[in-house]
Design a protein around this motif. Structure first.
Motif, PDB file in Angstrom:
ATOM      1  N   GLY A 128       0.816  -1.210  -0.083  1.00 14.96           N
ATOM      2  CA  GLY A 128      -0.048  -0.069  -0.084  1.00 14.96           C
ATOM      3  C   GLY A 128       0.709   1.145  -0.033  1.00 14.96           C
ATOM      4  O   GLY A 128       0.215   2.335   0.219  1.00 14.96           O
ATOM      5  N   PHE A 129       2.096   1.163  -0.068  1.00 14.58           N
ATOM      6  CA  PHE A 129       3.084   2.456  -0.357  1.00 14.58           C
ATOM      7  C   PHE A 129       2.740   2.805  -1.702  1.00 14.58           C
ATOM      8  O   PHE A 129       2.355   2.214  -2.844  1.00 14.58           O
ATOM      9  CB  PHE A 129       4.424   2.157   0.010  1.00 14.58           C
ATOM     10  N   ASN A 174       6.836   8.051  -3.683  1.00 10.31           N
ATOM     11  CA  ASN A 174       8.206   7.673  -3.398  1.00 10.31           C
ATOM     12  C   ASN A 174       9.164   8.380  -4.575  1.00 10.31           C
ATOM     13  O   ASN A 174      10.105   8.850  -4.354  1.00 10.31           O
ATOM     14  CB  ASN A 174       8.431   6.163  -3.292  1.00 10.31           C
ATOM     15  N   ASP A 175       8.781   7.907  -5.858  1.00  6.47           N
ATOM     16  CA  ASP A 175       9.404   8.710  -6.892  1.00  6.47           C
ATOM     17  C   ASP A 175       9.677  10.151  -6.899  1.00  6.47           C
ATOM     18  O   ASP A 175      10.763  10.940  -7.136  1.00  6.47           O
ATOM     19  CB  ASP A 175       8.861   8.369  -8.104  1.00  6.47           C
ATOM     20  N   LEU A 189      -9.571  -4.097  -1.683  1.00  2.00           N
ATOM     21  CA  LEU A 189      -8.173  -4.316  -1.563  1.00  2.00           C
ATOM     22  C   LEU A 189      -7.663  -3.296  -0.320  1.00  2.00           C
ATOM     23  O   LEU A 189      -7.090  -3.780   0.532  1.00  2.00           O
ATOM     24  CB  LEU A 189      -7.494  -4.021  -2.859  1.00  2.00           C
ATOM     25  N   GLU A 190      -7.986  -2.090  -0.658  1.00  2.00           N
ATOM     26  CA  GLU A 190      -7.308  -0.937   0.267  1.00  2.00           C
ATOM     27  C   GLU A 190      -7.678  -1.467   1.919  1.00  2.00           C
ATOM     28  O   GLU A 190      -6.752  -1.163   2.671  1.00  2.00           O
ATOM     29  CB  GLU A 190      -8.052   0.389   0.068  1.00  2.00           C
ATOM     30  N   ILE A 221       7.461  -3.034   7.854  1.00  2.00           N
ATOM     31  CA  ILE A 221       6.968  -1.681   7.442  1.00  2.00           C
ATOM     32  C   ILE A 221       5.519  -1.397   7.506  1.00  2.00           C
ATOM     33  O   ILE A 221       4.832  -2.184   6.816  1.00  2.00           O
ATOM     34  CB  ILE A 221       7.768  -1.115   6.283  1.00  2.00           C
ATOM     35  N   ARG A 222       5.088  -0.400   7.856  1.00  2.00           N
ATOM     36  CA  ARG A 222       3.860  -0.232   7.491  1.00  2.00           C
ATOM     37  C   ARG A 222       3.428   1.255   6.944  1.00  2.00           C
ATOM     38  O   ARG A 222       4.117   2.272   7.583  1.00  2.00           O
ATOM     39  CB  ARG A 222       2.846  -0.086   9.007  1.00  2.00           C
ATOM     40  N   PRO A 223       2.696   1.285   6.119  1.00  2.00           N
ATOM     41  CA  PRO A 223       2.547   2.626   5.492  1.00  2.00           C
ATOM     42  C   PRO A 223       1.963   3.660   5.985  1.00  2.00           C
ATOM     43  O   PRO A 223       2.463   5.013   5.978  1.00  2.00           O
ATOM     44  CB  PRO A 223       1.475   2.158   4.240  1.00  2.00           C
ATOM     45  N   LYS A 224       1.261   3.237   7.103  1.00  2.00           N
ATOM     46  CA  LYS A 224       0.468   4.266   7.853  1.00  2.00           C
ATOM     47  C   LYS A 224       1.537   5.329   8.879  1.00  2.00           C
ATOM     48  O   LYS A 224       1.273   6.419   9.094  1.00  2.00           O
ATOM     49  CB  LYS A 224      -0.571   3.799   8.712  1.00  2.00           C
TER      50      LYS A 224
END
Ligand SMILES: Nc1ncnc2c1ncn2[C@@H]1O[C@H](COP(=O)(O)OP(=O)(O)O)[C@@H](O)[C@H]1O
Ligand SMILES: [Mg+2]
Lengths: 276, 284, 242
Positions: free
Chosen positions: A171-172, A177-178, C68-69, C101-104
């Motif tokens: 989910g990143f 990032n780019d 999905l989200e 690693i977590r996006p939040k």
């Protein structure tokens, strides 16, 4: 006199630090040549900023540089989406279009009788002695920003470089990032061209981390070593260029860097992969 | 007259460049080409310092040597040191280029005709002043006379080895399987590239060469399906850009060689914008 | 039975080439599901499509009924080994830590709890002694186990693995399979992409046969029955040749 020497050294050190940091991540992303494209592409921005403002103010020139560097990265990703061309073709095409535009504009203002344009040719090979104290504040701000972003984001940027599909699946955002990496590259380049010039800026991004990579495979030491090589060589190079009167700063720094890389390679002799 | 001479000089640089460019683009070697055009600089400088002239024979040797050195170094870094390609290229050419610039700054005195700026921009305007006159007939500029043999050689090499080039570009495994010396093709290309870089650096400078290499070829690729057509279109685009560049430069009075690359770039961007139209023409 | 993943009309293009054509299929929860097809049949594309790694032209995907989200944090993805750069300067430990690693909270560094989990999972895949190795300096089987460990460290409900049995030794294959079975027995859903029906097929509960289109799907015993093989004839030819 004394003060200006200090300005030069601090300025070079800041450039060396930021370039080594950002260069490590562009290297890991295998985007070293995009750094090259960006550094050529900021020329029209610098010239345009000068044409509009009529003065050689570092902040304004950096804004111009940022703008055209950003346009170049946009063009690269637009071409990647729109055409089937391979990425080296796209990078080279973008680089040459922007650089040619910059040179054309440069020759236009050099054709005009007003003064100051001589200062712009310095951007091609760099002239660190032209720095003043205000530039230094600006450099310090930019470097602080770059160091902060790296500090907070290095894990994410590192992981993206290693395995972007995994990061997307978590989910990143790849675009984000780019964007961050590109912006940092553009900022460093805009800052660094004052010391090493447009043509050789990419070396300042590539060579420190490349040298460090020969010595280690661990991220921490990679960053540390490339900081040492980058900063040390920048300082040594600019010192040499001040000693010798007519020697441009950029090539000097790059030669010191290359010598470091070559001596490390020779000292190790055995390629690093074969070491256990 | 001067305009014609200038167009011819520009074309003599642009035509071989656009042909070489097609080969580079189809094999993803563009950045290697860029690296070579930077890296011939130390070769040029050493040759100049040793011979004391800008005469072409020592320079050609210098170019050939640095050209090979570049490809060798990139290959060495990649294979022996396992350094990724982009960094290997970036290191090699910045190192060699910096070496060249330093040598100019240190050894070539102020009054020599080799200076940093001319290396960067090149100078089409002054390079046409270097005319070859035998008797009272003007045979052309030195640049034209030097690049003409290269262009002819290049054409012969392309036409004679056309099938080989095709295999080299698109199917190298098959090539080495049926006994085509793929490595030799690559070396020939690199040699021709270095020679071209040396002969053209006075007119267009070392950095703009990559524009002349990649842009016409990339534009041509948008329109053509076969390799032969790509060569043809690429050369045509190179020529058209020279003509426009020269007139544009005269008109707004700025340096011509960057303008030629700009025109090339413009054509390239236009070709991408009209790409969808081309598709619809084909499908209808 | 509860559906872990429901795929409707999934169509994926790479520019002009069609890679997946209207695939509609569902994956049951708590099972090991194999996705089988020859090289280039779009297996990896299917995984990337449902995980949002590549854009899809058409179609919807839901996970346990949600999007999905919403469900993303419970999915672990093990990519194909070709997509990995084995010269990359990263150690075993760092790869596994990526799973934490977590996006939040992207600013966070590895916490003590994370370190503990990384250590545990490395023990589970029997790689504790290699924590500081660069990943290129492991055997194929060890490398694959590193990536399995990363997936375990994510503590996911749905584990998706792309060709995990390519280029590895028997011992590693056994150990991966036994870990996978343990995961299934604890109620997790596992999806494994594989290129033929031999060797590991017996470990799958269900299979999806794929060749750009959906060819067949269902429990492994049914798929292996002759009429289904006949139905998928063009494909079994390809499968046998492998
Ligand atoms: N990035 C890509 N660009 C263009 N075509 C691709 C790309 N990735 C895969 N393909 C094509 O899509 C098809 C399916 O690929 P893939 O899903 O990787 O197959 P599998 O995993 O079953 O071997 C293949 O024909 C492949 O050539
Ligand atoms: Mg696959």
């Amino acid at each position: 006199m004394d003060l200006s020497i200090w300005i030069v050294f601090i300025g070079t050190a800041l450039i060396g630090i930021s370039a080594a940091l950002v260069g490590t991540f562009t290297f890991l992303q295998k985007k070293s040549l995009i750094g090259d494209a960006i550094s050529h592409s900021i020329l029209p921005g610098i010239v345009l900023a000068y044409m509009i403002s009529g003065q050689r103010n570092t902040l304004i020139l950096m804004l111009g540089a940022f703008f055209s560097g950003w346009l170049a990265t946009q063009q690269i990703s637009w071409l990647q989406r729109k055409t089937k061309l391979k990425s080296d073709t796209i990078v080279a095409a973008t680089l040459s279009i922007f650089f040619a535009l910059g040179l054309a504009m440069l020759s236009y203002i050099q054709g005009r009788p007003d003064d100051g344009q001589a200062g712009l040719s310095d951007f091609l090979f760099g002239k660190i002695a032209a720095l003043n104290i205000e530039d230094l504040y600006l450099f310090a701000t930019v470097s602080a920003l770059i160091i902060a972003v790296t500090f907070f984001r290095y894990r994410v940027m590192f992981s993206f470089a290693f395995n972007k599909e995994f990061m997307i699946s978590k989910g990143f955002s790849l675009r984000w990032n780019d964007f961050i990496l590109n912006s940092m590259t553009i900022l460093v380049v805009a800052m660094g061209v004052q010391a090493v010039g447009v043509v050789l800026m990419s070396a300042l991004l590539i060579i420190p981390v490349l040298t460090a990579r020969m010595l280690t495979y661990q991220l921490r030491s990679l960053i540390t070593l490339s900081l040492i090589f980058g900063t040390g060589s920048s300082l040594a190079g600019s010192y040499i260029s001040i000693l010798g009167k007519n020697i441009p700063t950029g090539p000097c720094i790059i030669m010191v860097l290359s010598m470091c890389a070559i001596s490390v390679a020779l000292l190790l002799r055995v390629p690093f992969k074969i070491k256990k | 007259m001067n305009d014609l001479l200038m167009i011819l000089t520009a074309c003599s640089v642009a035509i071989p460049a656009s042909l070489l460019g097609v080969l580079l683009v189809s094999k993803s070697l563009v950045m290697v080409g860029d690296a070579i055009s930077h890296a011939v600089l130390p070769g040029i400088v050493v040759a100049y310092l040793l011979s004391g002239t800008k005469d072409s024979v020592p320079m050609l040797f210098g170019a050939a040597i640095t050209g090979f050195l570049t490809t060798f170094l990139i290959d060495f870094l990649r294979k022996k040191w396992r350094i990724q390609e982009d960094a290997a290229i970036g290191f090699t050419f910045t190192f060699l280029f910096a070496l060249g610039v330093l040598m100019i700054a240190i050894f070539a005195g102020k009054n020599s005709d080799l200076d940093q700026e001319c290396v960067l921009y090149g100078d089409l305007e002054t390079s046409i002043l270097d005319q070859v006159i035998v008797g009272s007939y003007l045979y052309g500029t030195r640049a034209i006379l030097q690049l003409l043999p290269l262009t002819i050689t290049l054409l012969i090499v392309i036409i004679v080895g056309f099938k080989g080039w095709k295999v080299w570009a698109f199917n190298p495994q098959f090539g080495s399987f049926i006994g085509i010396p793929i490595q030799a093709f690559q070396l020939v290309l690199m040699l021709l590239l270095s020679i071209h870089a040396v002969l053209s650096f006075e007119s267009v400078g070392v950095i703009l060469v990559v524009g002349l290499l990649v842009l016409p070829a990339a534009t041509a690729l948008q329109f053509s399906g076969t390799l032969a057509r790509t060569f043809l279109y690429s050369a045509c685009i190179g020529i058209v850009s020279c003509v426009f560049g020269v007139f544009l430069g005269k008109w707004i009075n700025i340096s011509i060689s960057p303008l030629i690359v700009c025109v090339n770039g413009l054509l390239f961007l236009i070709s991408i914008f009209v790409l969808p139209f081309k598709k619809s023409i084909r499908s209808s | 039975m509860k559906k872990a993943v429901e795929i409707n009309d999934l169509t994926v293009f790479y520019r002009d080439t069609l890679a997946l054509d209207n695939v509609s299929v569902s994956i049951n929860s708590g099972k090991i599901t194999g996705i089988i097809g020859p090289n280039g049949s779009g297996k990896s594309t299917l995984l990337k499509g449902i995980l949002g790694i590549i854009p899809v032209k058409k179609g919807t995907v839901s996970f346990f009924g949600s999007s999905l989200e919403k469900y993303r944090s419970k999915i672990a993805y093990v990519p194909q080994r070709e997509s990995i750069d084995w010269d990359f300067p990263i150690t075993v430990e760092e790869v596994v830590a990526m799973g934490r690693i977590r996006p939040k909270k992207w600013w966070s560094r590895t916490t003590m709890a994370d370190r503990e989990i990384v250590k545990e999972t490395l023990k589970k895949v029997q790689l504790s002694e290699f924590v500081n190795r660069q990943i290129g300096q492991l055997s194929g089987g060890q490398q694959q186990r590193v990536f399995l460990a990363r997936a375990l460290a994510q503590e996911a409900e749905l584990i998706v693995m792309d060709e995990p049995f390519v280029g590895i030794d028997m011992a590693s294959q056994e150990s991966i399979l036994s870990i996978v079975q343990k995961l299934r027995d604890s109620g997790k859903t596992v999806v494994i992409v594989h290129h033929d029906l031999s060797v590991v097929a017996e470990y799958f509960d269900e299979v999806i046969l794929l060749n750009k289109k959906l060819i067949a799907n269902g429990p492994i015993s049914e798929i292996l029955k002759s009429e289904n093989i006949e139905k998928a004839y063009g494909m079994t030819l390809l499968l046998n040749r492998k």
